[in-house]
Design a protein around this motif. Sequence first.
Motif, PDB file in Angstrom:
ATOM      1  N   MET A   1       7.086 -48.410  34.331  1.00 42.93           N
ATOM      2  CA  MET A   1       7.475 -48.650  32.932  1.00 42.93           C
ATOM      3  C   MET A   1       7.984 -47.339  32.323  1.00 42.93           C
ATOM      4  O   MET A   1       7.329 -46.307  32.430  1.00 42.93           O
ATOM      5  N   PRO A   2       9.173 -47.356  31.708  1.00 38.52           N
ATOM      6  CA  PRO A   2       9.716 -46.110  31.142  1.00 38.52           C
ATOM      7  C   PRO A   2       8.899 -45.605  29.966  1.00 38.52           C
ATOM      8  O   PRO A   2       8.175 -46.350  29.306  1.00 38.52           O
ATOM      9  N   ILE A   3       9.024 -44.322  29.714  1.00 37.23           N
ATOM     10  CA  ILE A   3       8.322 -43.664  28.611  1.00 37.23           C
ATOM     11  C   ILE A   3       9.205 -43.743  27.374  1.00 37.23           C
ATOM     12  O   ILE A   3      10.332 -43.245  27.373  1.00 37.23           O
ATOM     13  N   ASP A   4       8.719 -44.373  26.311  1.00 34.74           N
ATOM     14  CA  ASP A   4       9.487 -44.531  25.076  1.00 34.74           C
ATOM     15  C   ASP A   4       9.474 -43.230  24.277  1.00 34.74           C
ATOM     16  O   ASP A   4       8.403 -42.676  23.996  1.00 34.74           O
ATOM     17  N   ILE A   5      10.664 -42.757  23.911  1.00 32.72           N
ATOM     18  CA  ILE A   5      10.790 -41.474  23.219  1.00 32.72           C
ATOM     19  C   ILE A   5      11.554 -41.626  21.913  1.00 32.72           C
ATOM     20  O   ILE A   5      12.593 -42.287  21.858  1.00 32.72           O
ATOM     21  N   LEU A   6      11.031 -40.994  20.879  1.00 31.82           N
ATOM     22  CA  LEU A   6      11.703 -40.901  19.581  1.00 31.82           C
ATOM     23  C   LEU A   6      12.177 -39.468  19.399  1.00 31.82           C
ATOM     24  O   LEU A   6      11.396 -38.522  19.529  1.00 31.82           O
ATOM     25  N   ILE A   7      13.475 -39.300  19.093  1.00 29.84           N
ATOM     26  CA  ILE A   7      14.063 -37.966  18.895  1.00 29.84           C
ATOM     27  C   ILE A   7      14.152 -37.697  17.394  1.00 29.84           C
ATOM     28  O   ILE A   7      14.686 -38.504  16.642  1.00 29.84           O
ATOM     29  N   GLY A  17      22.619 -34.133  22.342  1.00 30.36           N
ATOM     30  CA  GLY A  17      22.351 -33.332  23.536  1.00 30.36           C
ATOM     31  C   GLY A  17      21.064 -33.751  24.223  1.00 30.36           C
ATOM     32  O   GLY A  17      21.006 -33.869  25.461  1.00 30.36           O
ATOM     33  N   ILE A  18      20.025 -33.982  23.427  1.00 31.16           N
ATOM     34  CA  ILE A  18      18.741 -34.412  23.986  1.00 31.16           C
ATOM     35  C   ILE A  18      18.879 -35.786  24.630  1.00 31.16           C
ATOM     36  O   ILE A  18      18.363 -36.037  25.724  1.00 31.16           O
ATOM     37  N   ARG A  19      19.585 -36.668  23.942  1.00 25.12           N
ATOM     38  CA  ARG A  19      19.797 -38.012  24.483  1.00 25.12           C
ATOM     39  C   ARG A  19      20.533 -37.946  25.824  1.00 25.12           C
ATOM     40  O   ARG A  19      20.165 -38.641  26.781  1.00 25.12           O
ATOM     41  N   MET A  20      21.565 -37.108  25.901  1.00 22.81           N
ATOM     42  CA  MET A  20      22.330 -36.986  27.144  1.00 22.81           C
ATOM     43  C   MET A  20      21.458 -36.495  28.290  1.00 22.81           C
ATOM     44  O   MET A  20      21.597 -36.943  29.430  1.00 22.81           O
ATOM     45  N   TYR A  25      17.704 -39.943  33.341  1.00 25.07           N
ATOM     46  CA  TYR A  25      16.479 -40.263  34.077  1.00 25.07           C
ATOM     47  C   TYR A  25      15.945 -41.627  33.657  1.00 25.07           C
ATOM     48  O   TYR A  25      15.775 -41.912  32.476  1.00 25.07           O
ATOM     49  N   ASN A  26      15.658 -42.455  34.656  1.00 22.66           N
ATOM     50  CA  ASN A  26      15.160 -43.802  34.374  1.00 22.66           C
ATOM     51  C   ASN A  26      13.741 -43.810  33.832  1.00 22.66           C
ATOM     52  O   ASN A  26      13.270 -44.838  33.330  1.00 22.66           O
ATOM     53  N   ASP A  27      13.054 -42.676  33.940  1.00 26.46           N
ATOM     54  CA  ASP A  27      11.668 -42.599  33.468  1.00 26.46           C
ATOM     55  C   ASP A  27      11.579 -42.680  31.945  1.00 26.46           C
ATOM     56  O   ASP A  27      10.515 -42.993  31.407  1.00 26.46           O
ATOM     57  N   PHE A  28      12.695 -42.358  31.270  1.00 26.61           N
ATOM     58  CA  PHE A  28      12.664 -42.261  29.814  1.00 26.61           C
ATOM     59  C   PHE A  28      13.535 -43.323  29.154  1.00 26.61           C
ATOM     60  O   PHE A  28      14.584 -43.706  29.671  1.00 26.61           O
ATOM     61  N   LYS A  29      13.103 -43.771  27.990  1.00 29.09           N
ATOM     62  CA  LYS A  29      13.886 -44.712  27.189  1.00 29.09           C
ATOM     63  C   LYS A  29      13.902 -44.208  25.746  1.00 29.09           C
ATOM     64  O   LYS A  29      12.858 -44.065  25.112  1.00 29.09           O
ATOM     65  N   ILE A  30      15.080 -43.894  25.233  1.00 26.55           N
ATOM     66  CA  ILE A  30      15.224 -43.445  23.850  1.00 26.55           C
ATOM     67  C   ILE A  30      15.150 -44.674  22.948  1.00 26.55           C
ATOM     68  O   ILE A  30      16.045 -45.519  22.964  1.00 26.55           O
ATOM     69  N   VAL A  31      14.092 -44.776  22.157  1.00 28.34           N
ATOM     70  CA  VAL A  31      13.911 -45.966  21.322  1.00 28.34           C
ATOM     71  C   VAL A  31      14.398 -45.757  19.890  1.00 28.34           C
ATOM     72  O   VAL A  31      14.534 -46.714  19.120  1.00 28.34           O
ATOM     73  N   GLY A  32      14.673 -44.504  19.510  1.00 28.72           N
ATOM     74  CA  GLY A  32      15.141 -44.260  18.154  1.00 28.72           C
ATOM     75  C   GLY A  32      15.417 -42.798  17.900  1.00 28.72           C
ATOM     76  O   GLY A  32      15.042 -41.925  18.682  1.00 28.72           O
TER      77      GLY A  32
END
Length: 213
Positions: A1-7, A17-20, A25-32
């Motif tokens: 399961m990917p790790i949900d990240i808020l920037i 830049g952080i999003r790119m 990596y499939n380990d992370f998911k940018i949720v917002g």
Amino acid sequence: MPIDILIVDDHLHAREGIRMILENYNDFKIVGEAKNGQEAIMLTEELMPDIILMDIQMPVMDGLEATKIIKMKFPSVKIVMITVSDDVTNLFDALKHGAQGYLLKNIHSQHWYEYLRAFALDEVPMSKEIAFRILMEFSPNKPKKTLQHDLLSARELEVLQHVAEGLSNREISKTLFISEHTVKSHLKNILSKLHLENRVQIAHYAYRQGLID
């Protein structure tokens, strides 16, 4: 399961830049994404991310105040401060407000991946300099030892001391000739027995009890 990240960063290019970096990596998911501390609080309540990457200097509400509020409301959410400077002053303040780690914006993208993976698994060692400053802030004088750590086994006490000295789980496993899985198990027991939440609190406890110099 990917790790949900808020920037959280007030600069669009920084967020991009952080999003790119993380989208590689499939380990992370940018949720917002949020551009100030107030937005970060609202999005945290809405999205409940696993990790927040929090800038320090922002308009409306800075990262320090936002971190304090988020950790009070949602203590399970992990917060990593992101900064362009390795000056420990702001990072020290952030850790006092409840943040659990930090990243320099200019480090190599592979280091971002390695750090955040380890951070999600509670394996990130603490900077010795920051740990020392936290201990000095909270413990200007060492009190007498108490018996609380007598609840720990001899091995758990060794692990506690090494964590407080800033060693990672991998370094502790090599030092004590035990597996990383065993280190994690000991660490879980230490936190439970001493009613602590993270490595910063372990270091603080060890210093106050005179278990490290």
